[in-house]
Design a protein around this motif. Structure first.
Motif, PDB file in Angstrom:
ATOM      1  N   SER A  21       0.736  -1.191   0.134  1.00 52.41           N
ATOM      2  CA  SER A  21       0.089  -0.106  -0.002  1.00 52.41           C
ATOM      3  C   SER A  21       0.885   1.412  -0.104  1.00 52.41           C
ATOM      4  N   THR A  22       0.388   2.229  -0.748  1.00 51.93           N
ATOM      5  CA  THR A  22       1.336   3.748  -0.635  1.00 51.93           C
ATOM      6  C   THR A  22       0.211   4.562  -1.293  1.00 51.93           C
ATOM      7  N   GLN A  23       0.443   5.985  -1.181  1.00 53.08           N
ATOM      8  CA  GLN A  23      -0.270   6.990  -1.891  1.00 53.08           C
ATOM      9  C   GLN A  23       0.839   7.821  -2.667  1.00 53.08           C
ATOM     10  N   VAL A  24       0.521   8.184  -4.005  1.00 58.78           N
ATOM     11  CA  VAL A  24       1.119   9.069  -4.874  1.00 58.78           C
ATOM     12  C   VAL A  24       0.467  10.291  -4.852  1.00 58.78           C
ATOM     13  N   ALA A  25       0.821  11.333  -4.400  1.00 59.90           N
ATOM     14  CA  ALA A  25       0.342  12.564  -4.275  1.00 59.90           C
ATOM     15  C   ALA A  25       0.256  13.404  -5.688  1.00 59.90           C
ATOM     16  N   LYS A  26      -0.813  13.961  -5.880  1.00 61.20           N
ATOM     17  CA  LYS A  26      -0.929  14.628  -7.200  1.00 61.20           C
ATOM     18  C   LYS A  26       0.017  15.705  -7.406  1.00 61.20           C
ATOM     19  N   GLY A  27       0.659  15.801  -8.424  1.00 64.58           N
ATOM     20  CA  GLY A  27       1.426  16.688  -8.883  1.00 64.58           C
ATOM     21  C   GLY A  27       2.989  16.460  -8.256  1.00 64.58           C
ATOM     22  N   SER A  28       3.238  15.263  -7.892  1.00 69.95           N
ATOM     23  CA  SER A  28       4.525  14.865  -7.176  1.00 69.95           C
ATOM     24  C   SER A  28       5.276  14.267  -8.184  1.00 69.95           C
ATOM     25  N   ILE A  29       6.774  14.241  -7.716  1.00 65.29           N
ATOM     26  CA  ILE A  29       7.334  13.029  -8.425  1.00 65.29           C
ATOM     27  C   ILE A  29       7.887  12.014  -7.229  1.00 65.29           C
ATOM     28  N   PHE A  30       7.388  10.716  -7.715  1.00 64.80           N
ATOM     29  CA  PHE A  30       7.323   9.695  -6.701  1.00 64.80           C
ATOM     30  C   PHE A  30       8.276   8.321  -7.119  1.00 64.80           C
ATOM     31  N   GLY A  31       9.440   8.089  -6.137  1.00 63.28           N
ATOM     32  CA  GLY A  31      10.325   7.494  -6.633  1.00 63.28           C
ATOM     33  C   GLY A  31       9.843   5.941  -6.183  1.00 63.28           C
ATOM     34  N   LEU A  32       9.908   4.913  -7.319  1.00 60.39           N
ATOM     35  CA  LEU A  32       9.506   3.490  -7.026  1.00 60.39           C
ATOM     36  C   LEU A  32      10.917   2.871  -7.010  1.00 60.39           C
ATOM     37  N   LEU A  33      11.503   2.291  -5.590  1.00 64.85           N
ATOM     38  CA  LEU A  33      12.706   1.740  -5.582  1.00 64.85           C
ATOM     39  C   LEU A  33      12.582   0.442  -5.052  1.00 64.85           C
ATOM     40  N   GLY A  34      13.866  -0.393  -5.508  1.00 62.63           N
ATOM     41  CA  GLY A  34      13.808  -1.803  -5.024  1.00 62.63           C
ATOM     42  C   GLY A  34      14.975  -2.505  -5.881  1.00 62.63           C
ATOM     43  N   PRO A  35      15.646  -3.608  -5.283  1.00 65.01           N
ATOM     44  CA  PRO A  35      16.352  -4.320  -6.345  1.00 65.01           C
ATOM     45  C   PRO A  35      15.724  -5.105  -7.208  1.00 65.01           C
ATOM     46  N   ASN A  36      16.485  -5.722  -8.227  1.00 64.07           N
ATOM     47  CA  ASN A  36      15.949  -6.478  -9.261  1.00 64.07           C
ATOM     48  C   ASN A  36      15.076  -7.623  -8.433  1.00 64.07           C
ATOM     49  N   GLY A  37      13.869  -7.689  -9.153  1.00 67.15           N
ATOM     50  CA  GLY A  37      12.988  -8.709  -8.559  1.00 67.15           C
ATOM     51  C   GLY A  37      12.114  -8.347  -7.398  1.00 67.15           C
ATOM     52  N   ALA A  38      12.260  -7.093  -6.956  1.00 67.23           N
ATOM     53  CA  ALA A  38      11.657  -6.781  -5.893  1.00 67.23           C
ATOM     54  C   ALA A  38       9.976  -6.564  -6.025  1.00 67.23           C
ATOM     55  N   GLY A  39       9.555  -6.426  -7.201  1.00 64.09           N
ATOM     56  CA  GLY A  39       8.116  -6.398  -7.357  1.00 64.09           C
ATOM     57  C   GLY A  39       7.667  -4.927  -7.992  1.00 64.09           C
ATOM     58  N   LYS A  40       8.752  -4.169  -8.480  1.00 66.08           N
ATOM     59  CA  LYS A  40       8.272  -2.950  -9.019  1.00 66.08           C
ATOM     60  C   LYS A  40       7.552  -2.989 -10.262  1.00 66.08           C
ATOM     61  N   THR A  41       8.347  -3.858 -11.099  1.00 69.42           N
ATOM     62  CA  THR A  41       7.376  -4.064 -12.560  1.00 69.42           C
ATOM     63  C   THR A  41       6.116  -4.645 -12.292  1.00 69.42           C
ATOM     64  N   SER A  42       5.882  -5.304 -11.329  1.00 66.91           N
ATOM     65  CA  SER A  42       4.511  -5.922 -11.336  1.00 66.91           C
ATOM     66  C   SER A  42       3.639  -4.957 -10.673  1.00 66.91           C
ATOM     67  N   LEU A  43       4.077  -4.139 -10.112  1.00 69.13           N
ATOM     68  CA  LEU A  43       3.190  -2.800  -9.637  1.00 69.13           C
ATOM     69  C   LEU A  43       2.729  -1.700 -10.649  1.00 69.13           C
ATOM     70  N   ILE A  44       4.038  -1.647 -11.457  1.00 67.23           N
ATOM     71  CA  ILE A  44       3.501  -0.674 -12.671  1.00 67.23           C
ATOM     72  C   ILE A  44       2.680  -1.298 -13.842  1.00 67.23           C
ATOM     73  N   ARG A  45       2.639  -2.676 -13.816  1.00 59.97           N
ATOM     74  CA  ARG A  45       2.066  -3.234 -14.858  1.00 59.97           C
ATOM     75  C   ARG A  45       0.518  -3.598 -14.165  1.00 59.97           C
ATOM     76  N   ILE A  46       0.348  -3.556 -13.138  1.00 60.11           N
ATOM     77  CA  ILE A  46      -0.926  -3.352 -12.678  1.00 60.11           C
ATOM     78  C   ILE A  46      -1.471  -1.885 -12.606  1.00 60.11           C
ATOM     79  N   ILE A  47      -0.875  -0.794 -12.343  1.00 55.59           N
ATOM     80  CA  ILE A  47      -1.188   0.481 -12.443  1.00 55.59           C
ATOM     81  C   ILE A  47      -1.678   0.737 -14.090  1.00 55.59           C
ATOM     82  N   ASN A  48      -1.046   0.263 -14.832  1.00 55.48           N
ATOM     83  CA  ASN A  48      -1.212   0.413 -16.356  1.00 55.48           C
ATOM     84  C   ASN A  48      -2.263  -0.723 -16.931  1.00 55.48           C
ATOM     85  N   GLN A  49      -2.741  -1.358 -16.048  1.00 52.46           N
ATOM     86  CA  GLN A  49      -3.925  -2.433 -16.355  1.00 52.46           C
ATOM     87  C   GLN A  49      -3.560  -3.665 -17.306  1.00 52.46           C
ATOM     88  N   ILE A  50      -2.195  -3.705 -17.433  1.00 50.56           N
ATOM     89  CA  ILE A  50      -1.598  -4.924 -18.144  1.00 50.56           C
ATOM     90  C   ILE A  50      -2.049  -6.083 -17.768  1.00 50.56           C
TER      91      ILE A  50
END
Length: 305
Positions: A21-50
């Motif tokens: 869980s997290t919140q991305v504030a409107k108008g912000s630059i939000f860093g999505l960080l983690g080592p390889n395989g952490a789950g970043k790309t999975s979260l991005i794909r869900i946001i993009n509805q892939i």
């Protein structure tokens, strides 16, 4: 802009996201960080509805995430997706129209961006004729040409030389000033420090920490200072129990100490002890960088498994 609630994503025997869980504030630059395989790309794909989460939900600008939001998102994937044999101008028109622009409006906007990025002569070239960095520029334009409200950039500086990386950085900041919310996934921690307002760190599918960059760095302060002074052998060690010297450098006639102040003591206590015996040239607190915190947290989690 985004309210991410308790997202779980499972692939066969691998849990990619575990109650994130997290919140991305409107108008912000939000860093999505983690080592390889952490789950970043999975979260991005869900946001993009892939892909869809197994459980949890995401709200986009106050509404439950739905296909109508796709046109308001621009996504620059780490693995670039341009058609190598297709002419660049034709490809840009096609991609812009997929995002809802008319051919005329797409043409005007693309030509504006091509001029801005010094790409005017590329219109009839093929992607395969461009260097990796030039292809990156094309993909960046395709990501932002429809003026999305949310821009997701996955390793946007990959393949760029320092000059073009700086151009892209300035464009990211300009888009943000004009109202775009930006999610920025990268391994370049210096870019995170420079660009991001807030971050989330994901490791082994779980959220490790999130919040404003300034607040996170402050929370990880260790009461450590760098002190530069004229050499004096008496400050080889602290005789008053005020601090511990963790590093000493003697260069150019000066001595630089890195000291950690003892619990219950203050920098004023240390200065009261040192001022009578040394000439202080510089004093600065050593606040951990996001890179330091990233390494510390990932290493600590690895040692517990």
């Amino acid at each position: 802009m985004l309210d991410i609630r308790n997202i779980v994503k499972q692939y066969a025997n691998h849990r990619a996201l575990d109650d994130v869980s997290t919140q991305v504030a409107k108008g912000s630059i939000f860093g999505l960080l983690g080592p390889n395989g952490a789950g970043k790309t999975s979260l991005i794909r869900i946001i993009n509805q892939i892909t869809a989460p197994d459980s949890g939900e995401i709200y986009f600008d106050g509404e439950r995430l739905n296909p109508g939001h796709i046109s308001r998102i621009g996504y620059l994937p780490e693995e670039r997706g341009l058609y190598k044999k297709m002419q660049i101008g034709e490809q840009m028109l096609y991609l812009a129209q997929l995002k809802g622009l008319s051919q005329q409006e797409a043409s005007v906007r693309i030509r504006h961006w091509f001029e801005k990025m010094e790409m005017q002569s590329w219109w009839n070239k093929k992607v395969e004729d461009l260097s990796k960095g030039m292809q990156q520029k094309v993909q960046f334009v395709a990501t932002v040409v429809h003026q999305p409200d949310l821009i997701i950039l996955d390793e946007p500086f990959s393949g760029f030389d320092p000059v073009n990386a700086n151009i892209i950085k300035e464009e990211i900041q300009a888009l943000n000033r004009n109202g775009a919310t930006i999610i920025f996934s990268t391994h370049r921690m210096e870019s995170v420090e420079e660009l991001c307002d807030s971050i989330i760190l994901i490791n082994k599918s779980k959220k490790v920490l999130d919040g404003k960059v300034k607040d996170i760095r402050t929370a990880y302060r260790t009461n450590t200072y760098r002190l530069e002074h004229l050499p004096y052998d008496g400050v080889v060690a602290d005789r008053e129990g005020l601090f511990t010297i963790t590093q000493r450098e003697d260069t150019g006639g000066n001595t630089t100490l890195t000291i950690r102040i003892a619990e219950g003591k203050t920098i004023n206590d240390v200065l009261a002890y040192l001022i009578p015996i040394v000439q202080i040239h510089e004093l600065a607190e050593v606040i951990p960088s996001i890179h330091d915190i990233f390494v510390q947290q990932v290493t600590a989690q690895a040692s517990t498994h």
